[in-house]
Design a protein around this motif. Structure first.
Motif: not given
Length: 65
Positions: A25-38
């Motif tokens: 519900h809160l989308r923690l870890g996938r908010l705008p500003g959370d950086v994810h890259f390979n």
């Protein structure tokens, strides 16, 4: 010092109980500003916004105690 310990224990308890429901519900870890890259076959994740949000919630809990 005791207030911090109580707040940390409450946060750990609540997030442990409702981790799947809260993250959906809160989308923690996938908010705008959370950086994810390979990079070179490894996944890197830096949850900057989620950390700031959870810190603000913890501070509000501390102030309310």
């Amino acid at each position: 010092m005791l207030k911090w310990l109580i707040v940390i224990l409450v946060i750990v308890f609540v997030t442990g109980m409702f981790r799947a429901t809260l993250s959906r519900h809160l989308r923690l870890g996938r908010l705008p500003g959370d950086v994810h890259f390979n990079f070179r076959g490894r996944a890197y994740h830096f949850p900057f916004t989620s950390t700031l949000l959870l810190s603000a919630v913890a501070m509000l809990l501390l102030w309310s105690i």
